[in-house]
Design an enzyme around this catalytic site. Structure first.
Site, PDB file in Angstrom:
ATOM      1  N   MET A 186      34.994 -87.241 115.541  1.00  0.00           N
ATOM      2  CA  MET A 186      35.699 -86.353 114.615  1.00  0.00           C
ATOM      3  C   MET A 186      36.504 -87.211 113.640  1.00  0.00           C
ATOM      4  O   MET A 186      37.529 -86.766 113.104  1.00  0.00           O
ATOM      5  CB  MET A 186      36.583 -85.369 115.373  1.00  0.00           C
TER       6      MET A 186
ATOM      7  N   TYR B  37      38.727 -90.411 111.925  1.00  0.00           N
ATOM      8  CA  TYR B  37      39.947 -91.174 112.214  1.00  0.00           C
ATOM      9  C   TYR B  37      39.597 -92.252 113.239  1.00  0.00           C
ATOM     10  O   TYR B  37      40.198 -92.345 114.317  1.00  0.00           O
ATOM     11  CB  TYR B  37      41.086 -90.271 112.697  1.00  0.00           C
TER      12      TYR B  37
ATOM     13  N   HIS C 155      35.701 -95.939 118.876  1.00  0.00           N
ATOM     14  CA  HIS C 155      34.562 -95.502 118.053  1.00  0.00           C
ATOM     15  C   HIS C 155      33.755 -96.698 117.561  1.00  0.00           C
ATOM     16  O   HIS C 155      32.521 -96.668 117.534  1.00  0.00           O
ATOM     17  CB  HIS C 155      35.057 -94.721 116.829  1.00  0.00           C
TER      18      HIS C 155
ATOM     19  N   GLY D 247      31.671 -91.693 124.223  1.00  0.00           N
ATOM     20  CA  GLY D 247      32.640 -92.485 124.966  1.00  0.00           C
ATOM     21  C   GLY D 247      32.948 -91.859 126.314  1.00  0.00           C
ATOM     22  O   GLY D 247      32.981 -90.636 126.454  1.00  0.00           O
TER      23      GLY D 247
ATOM     24  N   LYS E 120      35.741 -91.879 127.674  1.00  0.00           N
ATOM     25  CA  LYS E 120      37.084 -91.304 127.724  1.00  0.00           C
ATOM     26  C   LYS E 120      36.992 -89.787 127.849  1.00  0.00           C
ATOM     27  O   LYS E 120      37.735 -89.170 128.598  1.00  0.00           O
ATOM     28  CB  LYS E 120      37.908 -91.686 126.488  1.00  0.00           C
ATOM     29  N   ASP E 121      36.064 -89.198 127.099  1.00  0.00           N
ATOM     30  CA  ASP E 121      35.823 -87.762 127.234  1.00  0.00           C
ATOM     31  C   ASP E 121      34.767 -87.566 128.318  1.00  0.00           C
ATOM     32  O   ASP E 121      33.617 -87.241 128.035  1.00  0.00           O
ATOM     33  CB  ASP E 121      35.379 -87.183 125.892  1.00  0.00           C
TER      34      ASP E 121
ATOM     35  N   GLN F  50      33.084 -84.126 128.619  1.00  0.00           N
ATOM     36  CA  GLN F  50      32.187 -83.940 127.471  1.00  0.00           C
ATOM     37  C   GLN F  50      30.870 -84.674 127.702  1.00  0.00           C
ATOM     38  O   GLN F  50      29.785 -84.125 127.476  1.00  0.00           O
ATOM     39  CB  GLN F  50      32.863 -84.463 126.198  1.00  0.00           C
TER      40      GLN F  50
ATOM     41  N   MET G 211      42.290 -95.678 123.937  1.00  0.00           N
ATOM     42  CA  MET G 211      42.327 -95.394 122.504  1.00  0.00           C
ATOM     43  C   MET G 211      41.918 -93.954 122.236  1.00  0.00           C
ATOM     44  O   MET G 211      41.007 -93.428 122.855  1.00  0.00           O
ATOM     45  CB  MET G 211      41.416 -96.356 121.758  1.00  0.00           C
TER      46      MET G 211
ATOM     47  N   SER H 167      42.194 -90.874 118.779  1.00  0.00           N
ATOM     48  CA  SER H 167      42.681 -90.534 117.432  1.00  0.00           C
ATOM     49  C   SER H 167      44.034 -89.849 117.512  1.00  0.00           C
ATOM     50  O   SER H 167      44.826 -89.896 116.582  1.00  0.00           O
ATOM     51  CB  SER H 167      41.682 -89.618 116.720  1.00  0.00           C
TER      52      SER H 167
END
Lengths: 281, 281
Positions: free
Chosen positions: B30, B32, B37, B147, B149-150, B153, B184, B186
């Site tokens: 998304m 930023y 990323h 990633g 991190k999610d 998802q 990290m 956004s």
């Protein structure tokens, strides 16, 4: 006629075509092919290098009280018809090949699925959208062919393709009818001789509404009343729905100003049949 | 860095690559962009001829009280980072390009979306599945990079790809952290100096649980209690959830026997942050 039963083999076959730069048409059916299906396959063959006919009877588009178990199947006959019409292979996976036991992803098209068959068959269009998404992702066709007999299905698939950006051209194909006017359907095989005669009331009632529209009738209430009156002359019939809706978003209309879809579902004995036509004006 | 704003132009560009037989990696973000990323884009570039980075901020994955309007955007900065990392173009459509006013088709992944973020953010994963389906159909990538991190998802997308037969390889990429351990995101830009320091409690609490697991603790109840105890030492923190679940189907587990995902969401002030790790055993 080659019959492919696994997703992997279908992908392999189509991968070869893709490398040769060939175009692919998909005809998604539930098998027990009739001349309506044949016309779809022939059109697909005329417009693409290769044609895949899916005959997968999709369990998730049947309701718990519907006819999944007795839905007619005949892969031998389907093979002959698909071959004659120019298909390259038939895709006929087992349900477990399409739906793993932990399957849990569904595609839903809202709004447009609320009326007509959608209101009478809860979950039906979720099943249709989900299986068609799967078939699109497996076969990756350039074009897919759908009969206008399933008018709501066609409108729903068009909407889904637009919304989810499937790179597939949806090609609508006109209803094919028996000589006496009955719309061809795999379910016609369920009809007894008496019911077969009674089933003509669907197309007859639509013919009557067409006359009214041609004579300038704009009030859908009056047209609907007339259709119902005609159907009720047939004692074996029981109306499931009769609706006049906008031909694109399928919202009910009270006055015929833009193109409309006149659609109906009628039980003849225990057999549920559908028919429709679109009035452009 | 080329920024493409329409679906048609993206398709045209990708069509040219396809004719040349080039492979395509998609990095759906998304925007930023941060170093997390960047690592996705670099991996995509190493494994594919061309890389598309989507920076579309997807409105339908935000709840009505969430941070859609203030979500950080900086296309200039994103362009620099994407270019450095080897992207071929950035996809940055307007919301109206992705969602027509009559948009009505959604992709839902059931079960696996019930716990963790899914229970706290109703509708979130429907938005994610729907936009990712759209991006897959527009870009038609060979591989897509997500990633870890999610974590939920990633599990949901894997399930969706399997269930709907998308012909895309999903490539998971490890969490990238700041030097002091903060994952990290956004959303880290929202943190005040004090909150930035407090935010370390997420990774600290996970480190503590990793120690317990390495020392042979199997009871998830005890591990969860310890994580919660650590987080509660930080006065600026408010736990949204802490869960230990099966790493594949995300169902809660009481004893650690198979690989588990330890995942948490914690508010630091008004900023909701997530972190996790997978324990293979």
């Amino acid at each position: 006629m080659k019959v492919i039963k696994t997703i992997e083999e279908a992908r392999r076959e189509i991968g070869i075509w893709r490398k040769q730069g060939l175009t692919v048409g998909l005809v998604p059916t539930m098998g027990y092919l009739h001349n309506g299906h044949k016309s779809l396959i022939e059109k697909a063959k005329a417009e693409n290098d290769k044609v895949v006919v899916s005959v997968f009877v999709n369990p998730i588009q049947f309701g718990p009280t519907e006819d999944l178990d007795k839905y007619p199947r005949d892969i031998e006959r389907d093979s002959v018809i698909a071959e004659e019409a120019g298909a390259s292979f038939i895709f006929n996976p087992e349900p477990a090949e399409m739906y793993k036991s932990t399957f849990s992803t569904y595609v839903d098209c809202e709004g447009i699925t609320e009326g007509l068959c959608g209101s009478k068959r809860p979950g039906h269009f979720q099943g249709v959208c989900t299986v068609v998404s799967k078939l699109f992702n497996i076969i990756k066709p350039n074009r897919a062919y759908f009969g206008e007999k399933d008018a709501q299905q066609l409108a729903v698939i068009k909407r889904m393709v637009r919304d989810l950006n499937f790179d597939v051209e949806i090609v609508p194909c006109p209803i094919v009818r028996e000589e006496d006017g009955l719309a061809m359907s795999s379910r016609n095989v369920y009809l007894s001789q008496e019911e077969r005669r009674a089933a003509l009331i669907l197309s007859k009632s639509l013919t009557r509404s067409k006359e009214l529209l041609k004579n300038g009738e704009k009030e859908t209430k009056k047209i609907l009343e007339e259709i119902i009156k005609v159907i009720e002359t047939e004692s074996l019939s029981k109306i499931d729905y009769v609706e006049i809706v906008d031909s694109e978003d399928l919202a009910p209309v009270s006055t015929v100003e833009k193109p409309v879809l006149i659609a109906l579902a009628v039980f003849i004995g225990k057999v549920r049949l559908i028919d429709n036509f679109t009035f452009i004006g």
